[in-house]
Design a protein around this motif. Structure first.
Motif, short mmCIF file in Angstrom:
data_model
loop_
_atom_site.label_atom_id
_atom_site.label_comp_id
_atom_site.label_asym_id
_atom_site.label_seq_id
_atom_site.Cartn_x
_atom_site.Cartn_y
_atom_site.Cartn_z
N ASP A 148 0.86 -1.19 0.00
CA ASP A 148 0.00 0.00 0.00
C ASP A 148 0.89 1.25 0.00
N HIS A 211 -1.52 2.42 9.18
CA HIS A 211 -1.92 1.12 9.72
C HIS A 211 -0.83 0.08 9.52
N THR A 242 2.24 1.69 7.56
CA THR A 242 2.27 2.81 6.62
C THR A 242 2.40 4.13 7.37
N GLU A 244 1.15 7.79 6.36
CA GLU A 244 0.32 8.38 5.31
C GLU A 244 -0.49 9.56 5.82
N GLU A 276 1.95 8.38 0.92
CA GLU A 276 1.94 7.19 1.77
C GLU A 276 3.12 6.28 1.42
CO CO Z 1 -2.81 2.80 3.74
#
Ligand code: CO
Ligand code: MF3
Length: 291
Positions: A148, A211, A242, A244, A276
């Motif tokens: 991500d 997260h 992460t 972000e 992110e």
């Molecule tokens: Co994320």
């Protein structure tokens, strides 16, 4: 509930090594922090070498998709076209776009333009205009491993104010990243992010954060930026999460569009930016896995 392992038992991390040669000293160190009242990670968010390798393979797709978007994004393009590209590229490389059908999310990517804070729906009606800023948030599943990351793009010439917002938000992530090291605290990172945004006259969205990630899309811990140095969860080797932050030019307040319960906007209508990265805590610092 975990049963206390013997020194010669196989380690809980499934490395195949004996506990004493793997995570025993690690567990003792964590127990020491816990006894002092610190928030410590549970075993299920600590990744072993095989899992880290799998997550890195997933991240290769994520990064390649973002690189491709970076090369092709332009004024006149719709955000629906970005969604198509993300789906095509990801699946061609063997991955699955993680947002698609995630808790009912209907697209492969989030495209958040100007005062959209996050979770913007790609649409045939959103045509990118010269002067827009957009966050493209890509997430990938490969062999069950999640990645991500997201980037901001400036469409053509943007105002100096928007350009600065985009740049400072990136600096916030870079300054936060510098604080990521084992036996530090997530609050060290959070405060670095927040202080830099604040010093530039911006605010950081409070309700939505980063997260843990890797074996699932969203794992513990929740990663906020209104935290203080020395607070929040202890960072330990094998954690992946992460960073972000959503940085607003005006007030921090946001609202969710009641038409779809997804798209998030700034309350005051001023622009918001977000970058992110996905980071692994290593034995001696950190490694960026997806950016
Ligand atoms: Co994320
Ligand atoms: N990439 C977003 C995140 O950082 C995904 C939000 S959930 C989605 O967590 F369904 F909108 F993708």
């Amino acid at each position: 509930m975990s049963v206390k392992l013997g020194r010669n038992d196989p380690c809980w991390c499934k490395s195949g090594k004996k506990y004493k040669a793997c995570h025993q000293a690690f567990d003792e160190k964590i127990a020491m922090y816990a006894s002092k009242g610190c928030i410590v990670p549970s075993h299920d968010i600590i990744k072993n070498a095989d899992e880290i390798a799998g997550i890195k393979e997933s991240a290769k797709i994520n990064v390649a998709v973002l690189d491709y978007i970076e090369e092709h994004i332009h004024a006149g393009m719709t955000t629906e076209e970005i969604d198509k590209i993300v789906y095509e590229k990801t699946t061609k490389m063997g991955g699955i776009p993680a947002p698609l059908h995630y808790e009912g999310y209907p697209y492969s990517v989030c495209t958040s333009v100007n005062e959209q804070v996050c979770h913007g729906f790609p649409s045939k009606d959103v045509v990118l205009q010269e002067g827009d800023i957009i966050n493209v948030d890509v997430s990938t599943i490969l062999n069950g491993y999640f990645s991500d990351s997201s980037r901001m793009f400036c469409i053509g010439e943007v105002s100096p104010e928007k350009k600065k917002l985009v740049e400072v938000t990136k600096e916030c992530v870079e300054l936060g990243l510098k604080e990521v090291k084992p036996w530090g605290f997530l609050g060290d990172m959070g405060q670095a992010v927040h202080d830099h945004a604040f010093a530039n006259g911006y605010t950081v969205v409070r309700e939505i954060g980063g997260h843990g990630i890797g074996l699932q899309f969203h794992e513990d811990p929740w990663v906020g930026y209104n935290s203080k140095r020395g607070e929040e969860m202890l960072m330990v080797p094998g954690m992946i999460f992460t960073i972000e932050p959503m940085v607003n030019m005006g007030k921090a307040d946001i609202y969710v569009d009641s038409k779809n319960d997804w798209e998030v906007y700034t309350e005051d209508g001023l622009p918001s930016a977000q970058w992110e990265i996905q980071v692994l805590v290593t034995e001696d610092g950190h490694e960026v896995i997806s950016w």
